[in-house]
Design a protein around this motif. Sequence first.
Motif, PDB file in Angstrom:
ATOM      1  N   ARG A  95     -29.707 -47.678   8.525  1.00  0.00           N
ATOM      2  CA  ARG A  95     -28.252 -47.786   8.388  1.00  0.00           C
ATOM      3  C   ARG A  95     -27.803 -49.215   8.139  1.00  0.00           C
ATOM      4  O   ARG A  95     -26.970 -49.482   7.272  1.00  0.00           O
ATOM      5  CB  ARG A  95     -27.577 -47.224   9.644  1.00  0.00           C
ATOM      6  N   VAL A 124     -21.074 -36.642   5.918  1.00  0.00           N
ATOM      7  CA  VAL A 124     -20.860 -36.927   7.335  1.00  0.00           C
ATOM      8  C   VAL A 124     -19.369 -37.088   7.620  1.00  0.00           C
ATOM      9  O   VAL A 124     -18.865 -36.564   8.616  1.00  0.00           O
ATOM     10  CB  VAL A 124     -21.677 -38.167   7.779  1.00  0.00           C
ATOM     11  N   GLU A 125     -18.658 -37.787   6.751  1.00  0.00           N
ATOM     12  CA  GLU A 125     -17.217 -37.963   6.947  1.00  0.00           C
ATOM     13  C   GLU A 125     -16.508 -36.615   7.031  1.00  0.00           C
ATOM     14  O   GLU A 125     -15.648 -36.414   7.891  1.00  0.00           O
ATOM     15  CB  GLU A 125     -16.623 -38.800   5.805  1.00  0.00           C
ATOM     16  N   LEU A 159     -25.979 -40.169  14.115  1.00  0.00           N
ATOM     17  CA  LEU A 159     -25.942 -39.150  13.069  1.00  0.00           C
ATOM     18  C   LEU A 159     -26.272 -39.760  11.713  1.00  0.00           C
ATOM     19  O   LEU A 159     -27.071 -39.210  10.946  1.00  0.00           O
ATOM     20  CB  LEU A 159     -24.571 -38.468  13.034  1.00  0.00           C
ATOM     21  N   LEU A 160     -25.686 -40.919  11.417  1.00  0.00           N
ATOM     22  CA  LEU A 160     -25.978 -41.581  10.145  1.00  0.00           C
ATOM     23  C   LEU A 160     -27.444 -41.990  10.064  1.00  0.00           C
ATOM     24  O   LEU A 160     -28.086 -41.799   9.022  1.00  0.00           O
ATOM     25  CB  LEU A 160     -25.078 -42.799   9.947  1.00  0.00           C
ATOM     26  N   GLU A 162     -22.489 -41.956  18.702  1.00  0.00           N
ATOM     27  CA  GLU A 162     -22.988 -40.707  18.138  1.00  0.00           C
ATOM     28  C   GLU A 162     -22.865 -40.690  16.620  1.00  0.00           C
ATOM     29  O   GLU A 162     -23.723 -40.142  15.923  1.00  0.00           O
ATOM     30  CB  GLU A 162     -22.293 -39.518  18.792  1.00  0.00           C
ATOM     31  N   HIS A 163     -21.817 -41.308  16.095  1.00  0.00           N
ATOM     32  CA  HIS A 163     -21.650 -41.421  14.646  1.00  0.00           C
ATOM     33  C   HIS A 163     -22.797 -42.243  14.056  1.00  0.00           C
ATOM     34  O   HIS A 163     -23.406 -41.856  13.048  1.00  0.00           O
ATOM     35  CB  HIS A 163     -20.291 -42.055  14.330  1.00  0.00           C
ATOM     36  N   ARG A 164     -23.121 -43.369  14.687  1.00  0.00           N
ATOM     37  CA  ARG A 164     -24.237 -44.200  14.220  1.00  0.00           C
ATOM     38  C   ARG A 164     -25.552 -43.416  14.278  1.00  0.00           C
ATOM     39  O   ARG A 164     -26.367 -43.479  13.342  1.00  0.00           O
ATOM     40  CB  ARG A 164     -24.338 -45.491  15.036  1.00  0.00           C
ATOM     41  N   ILE A 206     -17.484 -34.771  10.401  1.00  0.00           N
ATOM     42  CA  ILE A 206     -16.880 -35.273  11.642  1.00  0.00           C
ATOM     43  C   ILE A 206     -15.372 -35.036  11.677  1.00  0.00           C
ATOM     44  O   ILE A 206     -14.771 -35.074  12.752  1.00  0.00           O
ATOM     45  CB  ILE A 206     -17.211 -36.761  11.913  1.00  0.00           C
ATOM     46  N   ALA A 218     -18.114 -41.831  20.712  1.00  0.00           N
ATOM     47  CA  ALA A 218     -18.005 -41.295  19.347  1.00  0.00           C
ATOM     48  C   ALA A 218     -18.656 -42.249  18.357  1.00  0.00           C
ATOM     49  O   ALA A 218     -19.362 -41.821  17.434  1.00  0.00           O
ATOM     50  CB  ALA A 218     -16.539 -41.051  18.978  1.00  0.00           C
ATOM     51  N   GLY A 219     -18.451 -43.547  18.555  1.00  0.00           N
ATOM     52  CA  GLY A 219     -19.073 -44.540  17.680  1.00  0.00           C
ATOM     53  C   GLY A 219     -20.579 -44.500  17.762  1.00  0.00           C
ATOM     54  O   GLY A 219     -21.284 -44.551  16.740  1.00  0.00           O
TER      55      GLY A 219
END
Length: 158
Positions: free
Chosen positions: A46, A124-125, A34-35, A30-32, A128, A27-28
């Motif tokens: 980023r 994004v927040e 996405l950002l 994929e979050h990075r 997700i 998840a971390g």
Amino acid sequence: MEHSGTCGMFQKPASLSHRISREFIEAGKEHRALLEKRLGCTGVCRGQHQTLMGIWRNPGLSQKELAEAQNVSTAAVAVALKKLEKGGYIERMADEKDSRCNSIHITEKGHDVLETSVHIFMEVEEEILAGFSEEERVVLFQYLSRLRNNIRNSLASK
């Protein structure tokens, strides 16, 4: 014969703890990703956004103070600052108290990027956390806080 590795057709079923850890890590990542994808429109990566945010929160810090505030190496901050300065997002000024040090400030162009970035971060927040009720968000926050605290405690004890 049973294979103890993690590949091949003789895989042992992963424990729930391992699956949770994997999910957290993925998840971390994929979050990075996405950002990075969303922030591409700003022209700043980023990591540079994180540095810009650090400067915005603590205007006038030196490079060393910024590195300490962000808990990263001075070398990592130096690389980010060089790119941000070259792009016109920050400027360094001689410190009034100590001319050997430079204080770092955000330019108008840097403020424009930050404004765009904050909107992207907020979008994004919400994306997700789509489908999570307010109560679920509170519980998730509590769980993640406990997880992070456990990691900190492990780091401190080793």
